[in-house]
Design a protein around this motif. Structure first.
Motif, PDB file in Angstrom:
ATOM      1  N   ASP A   1      -8.139   6.726  -8.273  1.00  0.00           N
ATOM      2  CA  ASP A   1      -7.899   6.864  -6.834  1.00  0.00           C
ATOM      3  C   ASP A   1      -7.904   5.504  -6.135  1.00  0.00           C
ATOM      4  OD1 ASP A   1      -7.591   9.605  -6.918  1.00  0.00           O
ATOM      5  OD2 ASP A   1      -9.680  10.018  -6.409  1.00  0.00           O
ATOM      6  N   ARG A   2      -8.794   4.608  -6.544  1.00  0.00           N
ATOM      7  CA  ARG A   2      -8.810   3.267  -5.938  1.00  0.00           C
ATOM      8  C   ARG A   2      -7.518   2.518  -6.242  1.00  0.00           C
ATOM      9  NH1 ARG A   2     -14.335   3.247  -7.958  1.00  0.00           N
ATOM     10  NH2 ARG A   2     -13.648   1.832  -9.613  1.00  0.00           N
ATOM     11  N   GLU A   3      -7.019   2.642  -7.451  1.00  0.00           N
ATOM     12  CA  GLU A   3      -5.744   1.994  -7.800  1.00  0.00           C
ATOM     13  C   GLU A   3      -4.618   2.545  -6.942  1.00  0.00           C
ATOM     14  OE1 GLU A   3      -3.282  -0.712  -9.526  1.00  0.00           O
ATOM     15  OE2 GLU A   3      -5.442  -0.584  -9.810  1.00  0.00           O
ATOM     16  N   TRP A   4      -4.623   3.844  -6.727  1.00  0.00           N
ATOM     17  CA  TRP A   4      -3.584   4.444  -5.894  1.00  0.00           C
ATOM     18  C   TRP A   4      -3.662   3.912  -4.461  1.00  0.00           C
ATOM     19  CZ3 TRP A   4      -3.305   7.449  -1.516  1.00  0.00           C
ATOM     20  CH2 TRP A   4      -2.028   7.901  -1.199  1.00  0.00           C
ATOM     21  N   VAL A   5      -4.873   3.791  -3.913  1.00  0.00           N
ATOM     22  CA  VAL A   5      -5.034   3.253  -2.562  1.00  0.00           C
ATOM     23  C   VAL A   5      -4.477   1.827  -2.493  1.00  0.00           C
ATOM     24  CG1 VAL A   5      -6.704   2.528  -0.797  1.00  0.00           C
ATOM     25  CG2 VAL A   5      -6.994   4.734  -1.950  1.00  0.00           C
ATOM     26  N   LYS A   6      -4.778   1.017  -3.497  1.00  0.00           N
ATOM     27  CA  LYS A   6      -4.359  -0.391  -3.492  1.00  0.00           C
ATOM     28  C   LYS A   6      -2.863  -0.562  -3.735  1.00  0.00           C
ATOM     29  CE  LYS A   6      -6.930  -2.099  -6.688  1.00  0.00           C
ATOM     30  NZ  LYS A   6      -7.710  -2.951  -7.597  1.00  0.00           N
ATOM     31  N   THR A   7      -2.299   0.200  -4.678  1.00  0.00           N
ATOM     32  CA  THR A   7      -0.938  -0.085  -5.142  1.00  0.00           C
ATOM     33  C   THR A   7       0.048   1.066  -5.033  1.00  0.00           C
ATOM     34  OG1 THR A   7      -1.362   0.616  -7.418  1.00  0.00           O
ATOM     35  CG2 THR A   7      -1.892  -1.689  -6.847  1.00  0.00           C
ATOM     36  N   GLY A   8      -0.463   2.268  -4.773  1.00  0.00           N
ATOM     37  CA  GLY A   8       0.409   3.437  -4.754  1.00  0.00           C
ATOM     38  C   GLY A   8       0.772   3.943  -6.137  1.00  0.00           C
ATOM     39  N   VAL A   9       0.243   3.310  -7.174  1.00  0.00           N
ATOM     40  CA  VAL A   9       0.568   3.676  -8.555  1.00  0.00           C
ATOM     41  C   VAL A   9      -0.331   4.821  -9.007  1.00  0.00           C
ATOM     42  CG1 VAL A   9       0.637   2.856 -10.949  1.00  0.00           C
ATOM     43  CG2 VAL A   9       1.374   1.354  -9.083  1.00  0.00           C
ATOM     44  N   THR A  10       0.278   5.875  -9.546  1.00  0.00           N
ATOM     45  CA  THR A  10      -0.487   7.003 -10.074  1.00  0.00           C
ATOM     46  C   THR A  10      -0.857   6.733 -11.530  1.00  0.00           C
ATOM     47  OG1 THR A  10       1.466   8.171 -10.897  1.00  0.00           O
ATOM     48  CG2 THR A  10       0.800   8.623  -8.603  1.00  0.00           C
ATOM     49  N   ALA A  11      -1.778   7.512 -12.049  1.00  0.00           N
ATOM     50  CA  ALA A  11      -2.181   7.385 -13.457  1.00  0.00           C
ATOM     51  C   ALA A  11      -0.986   7.639 -14.369  1.00  0.00           C
ATOM     52  CB  ALA A  11      -3.316   8.357 -13.775  1.00  0.00           C
TER      53      ALA A  11
ATOM     54  N   LEU B   1      -9.326  11.534   4.803  1.00  0.00           N
ATOM     55  CA  LEU B   1      -8.142  10.970   5.438  1.00  0.00           C
ATOM     56  C   LEU B   1      -6.929  11.234   4.560  1.00  0.00           C
ATOM     57  CD1 LEU B   1      -9.214   7.397   6.611  1.00  0.00           C
ATOM     58  CD2 LEU B   1      -8.825   9.395   8.037  1.00  0.00           C
ATOM     59  N   THR B   2      -5.787  11.427   5.203  1.00  0.00           N
ATOM     60  CA  THR B   2      -4.527  11.512   4.491  1.00  0.00           C
ATOM     61  C   THR B   2      -3.891  10.137   4.537  1.00  0.00           C
ATOM     62  OG1 THR B   2      -4.266  13.845   5.025  1.00  0.00           O
ATOM     63  CG2 THR B   2      -2.281  12.646   4.369  1.00  0.00           C
ATOM     64  N   LEU B   3      -3.621   9.594   3.356  1.00  0.00           N
ATOM     65  CA  LEU B   3      -3.047   8.262   3.230  1.00  0.00           C
ATOM     66  C   LEU B   3      -1.657   8.377   2.624  1.00  0.00           C
ATOM     67  CD1 LEU B   3      -6.146   6.499   1.643  1.00  0.00           C
ATOM     68  CD2 LEU B   3      -5.511   6.550   4.057  1.00  0.00           C
ATOM     69  N   LYS B   4      -0.794   7.455   2.984  1.00  0.00           N
ATOM     70  CA  LYS B   4       0.547   7.385   2.431  1.00  0.00           C
ATOM     71  C   LYS B   4       0.694   6.026   1.763  1.00  0.00           C
ATOM     72  CE  LYS B   4       3.970   9.070   4.807  1.00  0.00           C
ATOM     73  NZ  LYS B   4       5.062   9.268   5.785  1.00  0.00           N
ATOM     74  N   ARG B   5       1.171   6.026   0.518  1.00  0.00           N
ATOM     75  CA  ARG B   5       1.355   4.785  -0.225  1.00  0.00           C
ATOM     76  C   ARG B   5       2.691   4.819  -0.955  1.00  0.00           C
ATOM     77  NH1 ARG B   5      -2.232   3.588   2.617  1.00  0.00           N
ATOM     78  NH2 ARG B   5      -4.236   2.672   2.067  1.00  0.00           N
ATOM     79  N   LYS B   6       3.286   3.629  -1.081  1.00  0.00           N
ATOM     80  CA  LYS B   6       4.523   3.455  -1.839  1.00  0.00           C
ATOM     81  C   LYS B   6       4.167   2.792  -3.167  1.00  0.00           C
ATOM     82  CE  LYS B   6       9.063   1.257  -1.534  1.00  0.00           C
ATOM     83  NZ  LYS B   6       9.940   0.465  -0.667  1.00  0.00           N
ATOM     84  N   SER B   7       4.558   3.417  -4.268  1.00  0.00           N
ATOM     85  CA  SER B   7       4.250   2.877  -5.587  1.00  0.00           C
ATOM     86  C   SER B   7       4.945   1.543  -5.790  1.00  0.00           C
ATOM     87  CB  SER B   7       4.701   3.849  -6.681  1.00  0.00           C
ATOM     88  OG  SER B   7       4.616   3.225  -7.949  1.00  0.00           O
ATOM     89  N   MET B   8       4.176   0.545  -6.187  1.00  0.00           N
ATOM     90  CA  MET B   8       4.764  -0.756  -6.461  1.00  0.00           C
ATOM     91  C   MET B   8       5.546  -0.762  -7.768  1.00  0.00           C
ATOM     92  SD  MET B   8       1.367  -2.984  -7.407  1.00  0.00           S
ATOM     93  CE  MET B   8       2.107  -4.227  -8.437  1.00  0.00           C
ATOM     94  N   LEU B   9       5.387   0.278  -8.590  1.00  0.00           N
ATOM     95  CA  LEU B   9       6.153   0.375  -9.836  1.00  0.00           C
ATOM     96  C   LEU B   9       7.468   1.123  -9.667  1.00  0.00           C
ATOM     97  CD1 LEU B   9       3.405   1.154 -12.524  1.00  0.00           C
ATOM     98  CD2 LEU B   9       4.564  -1.015 -12.082  1.00  0.00           C
ATOM     99  N   THR B  10       7.447   2.225  -8.913  1.00  0.00           N
ATOM    100  CA  THR B  10       8.632   3.085  -8.823  1.00  0.00           C
ATOM    101  C   THR B  10       9.261   3.128  -7.441  1.00  0.00           C
ATOM    102  OG1 THR B  10       7.338   5.045  -8.281  1.00  0.00           O
ATOM    103  CG2 THR B  10       7.726   4.590 -10.631  1.00  0.00           C
ATOM    104  N   GLY B  11       8.518   2.721  -6.423  1.00  0.00           N
ATOM    105  CA  GLY B  11       9.028   2.811  -5.058  1.00  0.00           C
ATOM    106  C   GLY B  11       8.889   4.189  -4.434  1.00  0.00           C
TER     107      GLY B  11
END
Length: 74
Positions: free
Chosen positions: A46-56, A2-12
């Motif tokens: 990857d799980r963190e990105w799904v939950k919060t949009g935050v990259t490593a 699946l292609t998911l879209k997330r907004k980082s909770m740290l940077t927007g």
């Protein structure tokens, strides 16, 4: 996949990623399953990105050496 879209909770910043997940797994997580149970094939990053949009990279920039252990697999 699946292609998911997330907004980082740290940077927007909004990002899209294609991950090896099914809609059923996303639905199970949204219904209350722990993400590691619903999507065990994903890495912690990857799980963190799904939950919060935050990259490593964002995590490392925000938390530096303090946050390094957050990505260790159990």
């Amino acid at each position: 996949m699946l292609t998911l879209k997330r907004k980082s909770m740290l940077t927007g910043i909004v990002r899209e990623r294609t991950l090896n997940v099914t809609q059923a797994q996303i639905d199970a997580w949204k219904a209350g399953d722990l993400i590691q149970d619903a999507m065990p094939q994903l890495s912690a990053i990857d799980r963190e990105w799904v939950k919060t949009g935050v990259t490593a990279e964002e995590w490392d920039e925000a938390y530096g050496a303090e946050g390094e252990d957050a990505w260790d697999e159990e």
